[in-house]
Design a protein around this motif. Structure first.
Motif, PDB file in Angstrom:
ATOM      1  N   GLY C  47      74.010 -26.076 -89.999  1.00  0.00           N
ATOM      2  CA  GLY C  47      73.861 -27.770 -90.364  1.00  0.00           C
ATOM      3  C   GLY C  47      73.704 -28.097 -88.617  1.00  0.00           C
ATOM      4  N   GLN C  48      72.967 -27.523 -87.031  1.00  0.00           N
ATOM      5  CA  GLN C  48      72.362 -27.857 -86.426  1.00  0.00           C
ATOM      6  C   GLN C  48      71.150 -27.296 -86.695  1.00  0.00           C
ATOM      7  OE1 GLN C  48      75.131 -25.913 -83.734  1.00  0.00           O
ATOM      8  NE2 GLN C  48      74.907 -28.110 -82.756  1.00  0.00           N
ATOM      9  N   CYS C  49      70.010 -28.363 -85.194  1.00  0.00           N
ATOM     10  CA  CYS C  49      69.100 -28.446 -85.172  1.00  0.00           C
ATOM     11  C   CYS C  49      68.651 -27.440 -84.056  1.00  0.00           C
ATOM     12  CB  CYS C  49      68.817 -29.817 -85.790  1.00  0.00           C
ATOM     13  SG  CYS C  49      68.543 -30.529 -86.797  1.00  0.00           S
ATOM     14  N   VAL C  50      67.226 -27.507 -84.049  1.00  0.00           N
ATOM     15  CA  VAL C  50      66.022 -27.576 -83.029  1.00  0.00           C
ATOM     16  C   VAL C  50      64.914 -28.688 -82.197  1.00  0.00           C
ATOM     17  CG1 VAL C  50      67.259 -25.190 -82.038  1.00  0.00           C
ATOM     18  CG2 VAL C  50      65.369 -25.272 -84.063  1.00  0.00           C
ATOM     19  N   MET C  51      64.857 -28.237 -82.034  1.00  0.00           N
ATOM     20  CA  MET C  51      62.770 -28.891 -81.302  1.00  0.00           C
ATOM     21  C   MET C  51      62.465 -27.011 -81.062  1.00  0.00           C
ATOM     22  SD  MET C  51      62.401 -31.454 -81.151  1.00  0.00           S
ATOM     23  CE  MET C  51      62.316 -33.607 -81.093  1.00  0.00           C
ATOM     24  N   VAL C  52      61.220 -27.469 -82.080  1.00  0.00           N
ATOM     25  CA  VAL C  52      60.343 -26.181 -81.845  1.00  0.00           C
ATOM     26  C   VAL C  52      59.446 -26.995 -81.739  1.00  0.00           C
ATOM     27  CG1 VAL C  52      59.278 -24.816 -83.080  1.00  0.00           C
ATOM     28  CG2 VAL C  52      62.055 -25.059 -84.390  1.00  0.00           C
ATOM     29  N   SER C  53      58.297 -26.416 -79.970  1.00  0.00           N
ATOM     30  CA  SER C  53      57.267 -27.337 -79.492  1.00  0.00           C
ATOM     31  C   SER C  53      56.342 -25.708 -80.014  1.00  0.00           C
ATOM     32  CB  SER C  53      57.066 -27.515 -78.083  1.00  0.00           C
ATOM     33  OG  SER C  53      58.113 -26.841 -77.310  1.00  0.00           O
ATOM     34  N   LEU C  54      54.932 -26.140 -79.982  1.00  0.00           N
ATOM     35  CA  LEU C  54      53.656 -26.162 -80.547  1.00  0.00           C
ATOM     36  C   LEU C  54      52.813 -26.233 -79.228  1.00  0.00           C
ATOM     37  CD1 LEU C  54      52.506 -23.510 -81.868  1.00  0.00           C
ATOM     38  CD2 LEU C  54      51.060 -24.861 -83.347  1.00  0.00           C
ATOM     39  N   PHE C  55      52.526 -26.013 -77.859  1.00  0.00           N
ATOM     40  CA  PHE C  55      51.788 -26.433 -76.940  1.00  0.00           C
ATOM     41  C   PHE C  55      50.663 -26.681 -76.839  1.00  0.00           C
ATOM     42  CE2 PHE C  55      55.489 -23.087 -75.026  1.00  0.00           C
ATOM     43  CZ  PHE C  55      56.491 -24.454 -74.846  1.00  0.00           C
TER      44      PHE C  55
ATOM     45  N   PHE D  75      51.786 -27.144 -68.952  1.00  0.00           N
ATOM     46  CA  PHE D  75      51.541 -25.128 -69.617  1.00  0.00           C
ATOM     47  C   PHE D  75      49.943 -24.920 -69.423  1.00  0.00           C
ATOM     48  CE2 PHE D  75      52.158 -29.020 -72.731  1.00  0.00           C
ATOM     49  CZ  PHE D  75      50.919 -28.471 -73.534  1.00  0.00           C
ATOM     50  N   THR D  76      50.060 -23.799 -69.493  1.00  0.00           N
ATOM     51  CA  THR D  76      49.165 -23.053 -70.294  1.00  0.00           C
ATOM     52  C   THR D  76      49.007 -23.203 -70.986  1.00  0.00           C
ATOM     53  OG1 THR D  76      49.364 -20.684 -69.312  1.00  0.00           O
ATOM     54  CG2 THR D  76      48.942 -21.989 -68.295  1.00  0.00           C
ATOM     55  N   GLN D  77      47.377 -23.015 -71.600  1.00  0.00           N
ATOM     56  CA  GLN D  77      46.901 -22.366 -73.589  1.00  0.00           C
ATOM     57  C   GLN D  77      47.053 -21.313 -73.379  1.00  0.00           C
ATOM     58  OE1 GLN D  77      46.747 -26.060 -75.721  1.00  0.00           O
ATOM     59  NE2 GLN D  77      45.388 -26.938 -74.467  1.00  0.00           N
ATOM     60  N   GLY D  78      46.612 -20.650 -74.470  1.00  0.00           N
ATOM     61  CA  GLY D  78      46.060 -19.888 -75.145  1.00  0.00           C
ATOM     62  C   GLY D  78      47.349 -18.387 -75.266  1.00  0.00           C
ATOM     63  N   LYS D  79      46.714 -17.382 -75.156  1.00  0.00           N
ATOM     64  CA  LYS D  79      47.740 -16.569 -75.391  1.00  0.00           C
ATOM     65  C   LYS D  79      48.633 -15.931 -74.389  1.00  0.00           C
ATOM     66  CE  LYS D  79      46.558 -13.875 -78.619  1.00  0.00           C
ATOM     67  NZ  LYS D  79      47.076 -14.949 -80.234  1.00  0.00           N
ATOM     68  N   THR D 266      43.697 -30.016 -72.049  1.00  0.00           N
ATOM     69  CA  THR D 266      42.073 -29.464 -71.956  1.00  0.00           C
ATOM     70  C   THR D 266      42.119 -28.648 -72.173  1.00  0.00           C
ATOM     71  OG1 THR D 266      42.729 -28.705 -69.831  1.00  0.00           O
ATOM     72  CG2 THR D 266      42.076 -30.481 -69.535  1.00  0.00           C
ATOM     73  N   LEU D 267      41.093 -27.430 -71.863  1.00  0.00           N
ATOM     74  CA  LEU D 267      41.205 -26.668 -72.497  1.00  0.00           C
ATOM     75  C   LEU D 267      41.728 -25.730 -72.951  1.00  0.00           C
ATOM     76  CD1 LEU D 267      36.954 -25.150 -73.235  1.00  0.00           C
ATOM     77  CD2 LEU D 267      39.265 -25.881 -74.650  1.00  0.00           C
ATOM     78  N   ASP D 268      42.551 -25.143 -70.925  1.00  0.00           N
ATOM     79  CA  ASP D 268      43.248 -23.987 -71.562  1.00  0.00           C
ATOM     80  C   ASP D 268      45.119 -24.390 -70.522  1.00  0.00           C
ATOM     81  OD1 ASP D 268      42.294 -25.178 -68.962  1.00  0.00           O
ATOM     82  OD2 ASP D 268      41.649 -23.258 -67.690  1.00  0.00           O
ATOM     83  N   LYS D 269      44.912 -25.270 -70.310  1.00  0.00           N
ATOM     84  CA  LYS D 269      46.791 -26.176 -69.719  1.00  0.00           C
ATOM     85  C   LYS D 269      46.506 -27.578 -70.015  1.00  0.00           C
ATOM     86  CE  LYS D 269      43.573 -27.359 -65.381  1.00  0.00           C
ATOM     87  NZ  LYS D 269      44.188 -29.008 -65.495  1.00  0.00           N
ATOM     88  N   GLY D 270      47.781 -28.241 -70.176  1.00  0.00           N
ATOM     89  CA  GLY D 270      47.961 -28.640 -70.695  1.00  0.00           C
ATOM     90  C   GLY D 270      49.988 -29.658 -69.953  1.00  0.00           C
ATOM     91  N   ALA D 271      49.752 -30.843 -70.801  1.00  0.00           N
ATOM     92  CA  ALA D 271      51.355 -31.178 -69.799  1.00  0.00           C
ATOM     93  C   ALA D 271      52.161 -32.073 -71.430  1.00  0.00           C
ATOM     94  CB  ALA D 271      50.811 -31.949 -68.843  1.00  0.00           C
ATOM     95  N   ARG D 272      53.141 -32.122 -71.215  1.00  0.00           N
ATOM     96  CA  ARG D 272      53.577 -32.946 -71.834  1.00  0.00           C
ATOM     97  C   ARG D 272      54.619 -33.949 -71.113  1.00  0.00           C
ATOM     98  NH1 ARG D 272      58.017 -30.003 -75.905  1.00  0.00           N
ATOM     99  NH2 ARG D 272      55.365 -29.295 -76.629  1.00  0.00           N
ATOM    100  N   ILE D 273      54.185 -35.086 -71.927  1.00  0.00           N
ATOM    101  CA  ILE D 273      54.122 -36.428 -70.986  1.00  0.00           C
ATOM    102  C   ILE D 273      55.011 -37.413 -71.836  1.00  0.00           C
ATOM    103  CG2 ILE D 273      52.902 -38.411 -70.918  1.00  0.00           C
ATOM    104  CD1 ILE D 273      51.480 -35.829 -69.381  1.00  0.00           C
TER     105      ILE D 273
END
Lengths: 154, 327, 279, 349
Positions: C47-55, D75-79, D266-273
């Motif tokens: 029932g619990q959840c997670v926050m999944v991020s795609l950077f 964060f850095t993006q890519g592989k 940006t192409l290679d990096k980013g930020a969570r705001i």
């Protein structure tokens, strides 16, 4: 779109500053003109990064402003000559938008010479090369863009 | 100005009609010099309606704000008309909406008020910062007469008028079904003095001026929401993919937001100045809108919101439009 | 100061299972935390959840669809819908995502021991129930009869078909599938989930009913459960809302004074009746 | 934290600049600064930059702890994805000239950022901040703090409160933090006399009397309960009819704390705001599926009122409104919370 315009401006001394210029070229005329310039081995500055659009009428002013935000020092819009638009009226509409945008940029203090528009037909490879040269020289003279650019201070 | 009794009678007549849903007008606000939008569904509610030089709001914004929840099974769409009290500039916004086919003409009943200018609430609050009780304001020639605590005070109109009203070229609503009182003819001409002065300054000075203003922006979007012509289903700043404008509040994004907002009103802005009035940060937004208004007048001989038959500025062209800077 | 609750741990997509194709595709992602310590530390209940991020794209709140009895990984089932979920569907095994959690409350698995369970799911709503089913199956002796009622629009929209095949062999377990429209070769029930519930007709005696699915389905399921004699505190449901922080701060997921991310997502029907708020 | 017996001092007005100059090297000082007829809390380098003839700042000082835009991490993006935590500032700040109502607002939102999961961004700044208040001697038209058990000259929730009593400030030290700040600069302060205390009381009374607009609800707790009974009243629809759905009221509210989280790249990096968000916008609750639990303006307006006057008291035993009047001042269509609440009190369940 977003990805291709993401270019980093290196802050160099003004004299050897190489500007990044985004070119929005219409598929039917300007892009073909650029193609011709290439196949005819004409020399023109490599500063222009081309994004092909179907018609100059497709260009939303936010494309231009966003390019400047993401690090372009200038923007060149290429369309068909008046009367030659593949979609009959796209370039006429673009012409109006461009006129207003330039005035507006000038009004808030952004040099309007950073945004240019040109008519290049599919047969005008020479004109295309000349225009790119002229625009590049002019923007090189203006230096890197100081306003609008995203700081990305993080 | 307008005979309020005549206004109320007219509204009562309208809301009694079967084909009218409600009428939008003004009523007394909750304190000081406030006037607030009012919705009359019944003749009794129409009793509240007023019109005074304090009625600054552009009520046409509510035409596009009306929420239409999805119809339930068997439910029919309510196609009754909406009544609206408009001043000169408000009427231009209505014309513009109709021109863009945002609304149908037959869905509206427009009560036109020939306008002799309205008071800028910011200016009057500076003069009477502690006024809590509602104040009666009347117009007498070139003066406003304010009755405060039983005493009359005379103030020259020029000191209180909105800047936009001082150059208003269309004081009588260009579109109306009913006109209350006599037409007001304007002898004024928009000169764009402020705009021209700023235009002449150096790029650096202009950028300093605007960046300082945009730095204050908190992106509350009051300018957008109060604008009768900002009625896109999804505004570009709310769009997520592609996200053209980041939500971060910084100089770059704020500038782009303000430019794009102004640009989207190119050839559409009726100059009602609501954006500037609503802005809590005192950003001179009309100076952006007026600049574009001036340009399109000069470049394309176009004035927004005066001719119902005309096509929108950016949806048409002339073969000989300016080509000055095209390579 | 303690750990930053907004900062996700990195996890690698170990494998991806295509549950449903087409416009409203569903994929199940198996995620393995990169840091071994996190793998051990991360414990949750059904029932619990997670926050999944795609950077670079953003974060989304998902119910964990694997069971805590399965160690070493967690699974989330994702319906392709918005910006982040569409981007997630583009991912391949080996790609890295961020995970933080677990968040919210859980099914009262210890309080429900010894009871009969009726689990009613629809579409992607089966995800949190899947976690519960697996948990119950792995602790089979501690629970009574298990009725699973699950439906989707078409047979192609049914998730976890592999799991249901395995359930057939499980003792004292009754899995009843349904589809909305008749199809060739479909031998199970045809009709809506609430109707299937009436057909199965579970007894309310010593039972708990859990329902999860689209709001309209939940509404009728609850009505029908009432008809079957289930009382308000025997019925549980999980809710969803738009979420950003997952930890009860960003404000958007409130129903009345309760936050779905923190005080939910599992609510008893009794609770829901008592809160004033938009669902 | 709180000191049992409050220490009281006197600071002569002409000594104030000196005091500020003395603490400037150790602290970043945020003080009211005038710009375009508006007052903002801005960092100052010398006392002359600030203005003390102001009613209140347009943007509440919550913005000093809860930045409108905050980088949570990069964060850095890519592989090779890597996450780099944002550095939390350790600078010590003094918010000078904060009004008692705004100080109260910070105490109100503290539990949101402390509960269960501690919010490092807000709490670091909050802990590093010393609140030096200035009593509100000339409340504005829309001030109504007294309706909500506040006072324009209350030292509660503040570290130090200054009250203008003519040619000098009456200084009340209300916390250890405040005491320490004064301790280092003690030579500028003299103990307050009973006459001074009386003067402060007079000033406070005058200010309280100047607050004429009041919410006409007899009992705050009863009102919170009453809201439970009028949730479905058509009243909310009439209030919401004129709402435009802009975010001015929420952004400028000292107790609104909602935010949005977004990635910037940006192409290679980013930020969570994270950025402020407003519950008045439809996008705020819109699901990706298109379903919106608060589809109409009525839902959103009601949620705003309920969040402050019903949900928040239920969760944290406090009304999430301090009576600063900003939402009234800045509403383009005169939706007036005093009026809304007063009339809600009259609505029949």
């Amino acid at each position: 779109m977003m990805q291709t315009t993401q270019v980093e401006v290196k802050k160099k001394m003004k004299k050897d500053f190489e500007p990044n210029i985004i070119g929005f070229l219409c598929n039917w005329c300007s892009y073909a003109g650029a193609d011709l310039a290439g196949t005819s081995r004409m020399q023109y500055p490599p500063n222009l990064k081309v994004i092909r659009v179907m018609c100059s009428g497709r260009i939303n002013p936010i494309f231009v402003i966003n390019a400047l935000q993401q690090g372009a020092d200038g923007v060149l819009i290429g369309g068909c000559h008046p009367g030659d638009c593949h979609y009959e009226r796209g370039n006429y509409l673009a012409r109006r938008r461009y006129a207003i945008l330039r005035e507006l940029l000038d009004y808030v203090g952004i040099d309007p010479r950073r945004v240019r528009m040109t008519w290049v037909s599919a047969s005008e490879g020479k004109k295309f090369a000349d225009v790119v040269k002229e625009v590049t020289d002019e923007i090189r003279e203006l230096g890197p863009i100081q306003q609008l650019k995203r700081e990305n201070t993080w | 100005m307008v005979n309020e009794k005549q206004l109320r009678d007219e509204v009562k007549k309208l809301v009694s009609r079967d084909d009218v849903k409600y009428v939008i007008g003004y009523e007394q606000g909750t304190y000081g010099f406030q006037v607030t939008p009012s919705f009359a569904f019944t003749p009794e509610e129409a009793e509240r309606f007023i019109f005074s030089p304090l009625c600054a709001n552009n009520l046409s914004v509510y035409l596009m704000l009306e929420e239409k929840p999805p119809l339930r099974k068997g439910e029919k769409e309510d196609t009754r008309k909406v009544g609206l009290v408009v001043k000169g500039c408000d009427a231009r916004a209505v014309v513009q909406i109709l021109q863009e086919k945002g609304l149908k003409r037959e869905s509206l009943v427009i009560i036109g008020v020939p306008c002799t200018g309205v008071i800028d609430p910011k200016k009057i609050t500076v003069k009477f910062p502690h006024q809590i009780k509602p104040v009666d304001v009347r117009e007498e020639g070139n003066h406003y007469v304010l009755t405060i605590n039983g005493k009359n005070q005379k103030i020259p109109k020029d000191e209180l008028l909105f800047e936009k009203c001082k150059q208003c070229e269309y004081p009588t609503p260009v579109i109306h079904d009913v006109l209350l009182g006599d037409e007001v003819k304007s002898t004024k001409k928009e000169e764009y003095k402020e705009i021209k002065t700023l235009e002449k300054k150096a790029l650096k000075e202009k950028w300093e001026f605007w960046s300082k203003a945009f730095d204050r922006c908190i992106r509350c979007y009051a300018c957008r929401n109060v604008c009768p012509l900002c009625y896109c289903k999804e505004c570009i700043v709310d769009q997520l993919s592609p996200q053209w404008i980041y939500r971060s509040v910084n100089r770059s994004e704020n500038t782009v937001w303000n430019l794009i907002r102004a640009y989207h009103l190119a050839g559409r802005c009726s100059g009602c100045g609501e954006c500037e009035r609503a802005c809590p940060m005192n950003i001179p937004l009309t100076m952006l809108n007026k600049k574009i208004e001036k340009d399109i007048k000069e470049l394309f001989q176009y004035v927004a919101g005066v001719n119902l038959e005309e096509k929108p500025l950016l949806a048409m062209f002339k073969p000989n439009d300016t080509e000055d800077t095209i390579l | 100061m303690k750990e930053n609750p907004y900062q996700p741990w990195l996890a690698t997509i170990d494998s991806i299972c295509d549950e449903v194709g087409g416009q409203r595709a569903i994929k199940t992602f198996r995620l393995v935390f990169q840091d071994e310590k996190v793998r051990e530390k991360f414990t949750f209940l059904p029932g619990q959840c997670v926050m999944v991020s795609l950077f670079g794209k953003g974060e989304c709140f998902f119910a964990i669809s694997s069971s805590p009895t399965q160690k070493g990984f967690i699974e989330v089932s994702v319906l392709k819908l918005g910006k982040v979920t569409s981007a997630l569907h583009e991912c391949e095994p080996g790609d890295v995502v961020g995970v933080r959690g677990p968040y919210g409350n859980h099914f009262d698995v210890s309080g429900w021991m010894g009871k009969n369970l009726v689990l009613i799911g629809g579409g992607i709503g089966q995800a949190p129930l899947r976690s519960l089913i697996k948990y119950v199956v792995d602790n089979r002796k501690q629970y009574g009869k298990l009725d699973i009622i699950y439906g989707a629009r078409t047979s192609k929209d049914l998730c976890y078909t592999k799991d249901f095949a395995e359930l057939k062999t499980c003792e004292d377990t009754n899995a009843c599938l349904s589809i909305d429209v008749k199809e060739d070769g479909w031998s199970d029930f045809v009709g809506f989930v609430p109707d299937n519930l009436m057909r199965v007709n579970p007894s309310p005696k010593n039972a708990i009913a859990v329902t999860c699915g689209p709001p309209i389905m939940i509404k009728y399921v609850i009505q029908n459960l009432g008809k079957l004699g289930f009382s308000e505190d025997q019925i549980f449901t999980t809710l969803e809302m738009r979420m950003k922080c997952g930890i009860g701060k960003c404000g958007r997921c409130n129903i009345g004074n309760l936050y779905v991310c923190k005080d939910g997502p599992v609510f008893s029907y009794k609770q829901l009746q008592n809160i004033k708020g938009e669902q | 934290m709180k000191v049992s017996t409050m220490e009281k001092y006197i600071l002569l007005k002409n000594k104030l600049p000196e005091w500020i100059n003395m603490i400037t090297p150790t602290y970043t000082i945020f003080a009211p600064v005038k710009e375009e007829d508006l007052v903002f809390f801005k960092p100052i380098t010398k006392p002359s930059e600030m203005t003390l003839a102001y009613s209140n700042a347009i943007v509440p000082p919550k913005a000093q702890m809860f930045h409108q835009t905050e980088t949570m991490f990069t964060f850095t993006q890519g592989k090779n994805i890597r996450v780099n935590p944002a550095s939390l500032p350790d600078e010590k700040i003094v918010v000078f000239g904060i009004r008692p109502c705004d100080a109260k607002s910070l105490s109100i939102i503290d539990p949101v950022f402390t509960n269960d999961f501690e919010d490092p961004y807000y709490l670091t700044k909050r802990k590093n901040a010393i609140l030096v208040g200035l009593s509100c001697n000339q409340p504005t038209v829309n001030c109504f703090c007294t309706s909500l058990n506040g006072s324009p000259a209350s030292p509660e929730h503040l570290d130090i409160l200054l009250t203008d009593i003519g040619d000098k400030y009456y200084v009340e030290l209300n916390s250890e933090k405040g005491k320490q700040l004064v301790e280092k600069t003690k030579k500028l302060f003299t103990p307050a006399t009973d006459a001074d205390s009386k003067k402060k009381k007079d000033v406070e009374k005058k200010a309280v009397d100047a607050i004429t607009r009041q919410m006409k609800i007899n009992n705050v707790d009863a009102f919170v309960k009453k809201l439970d009974t009028i949730f479905d009243a058509p009243y909310w629809k009439t209030i919401a009819m004129k709402c435009l759905g802009c975010g001015a009221c929420t952004y400028l509210c000292p107790t609104c704390h909602c935010f949005d989280i977004q990635d910037e790249t940006t192409l290679d990096k980013g930020a969570r705001i994270r950025v402020w968000d407003s519950c008045m916008r439809p996008e705020y609750t819109l699901h990706a599926s298109g379903h919106n639990p608060r589809p109409e303006r009525m839902n959103r307006v009601r949620n705003r009122v309920y969040h402050k006057y019903n949900y928040y008291p239920k969760n944290h035993q406090m009304i999430a409104c301090v009576g600063c009047g900003r939402c009234i001042d800045n509403c383009p269509v005169n939706i007036d919370i005093i009026d809304v609440i007063t009339k809600a009190g009259e609505v029949k369940p």
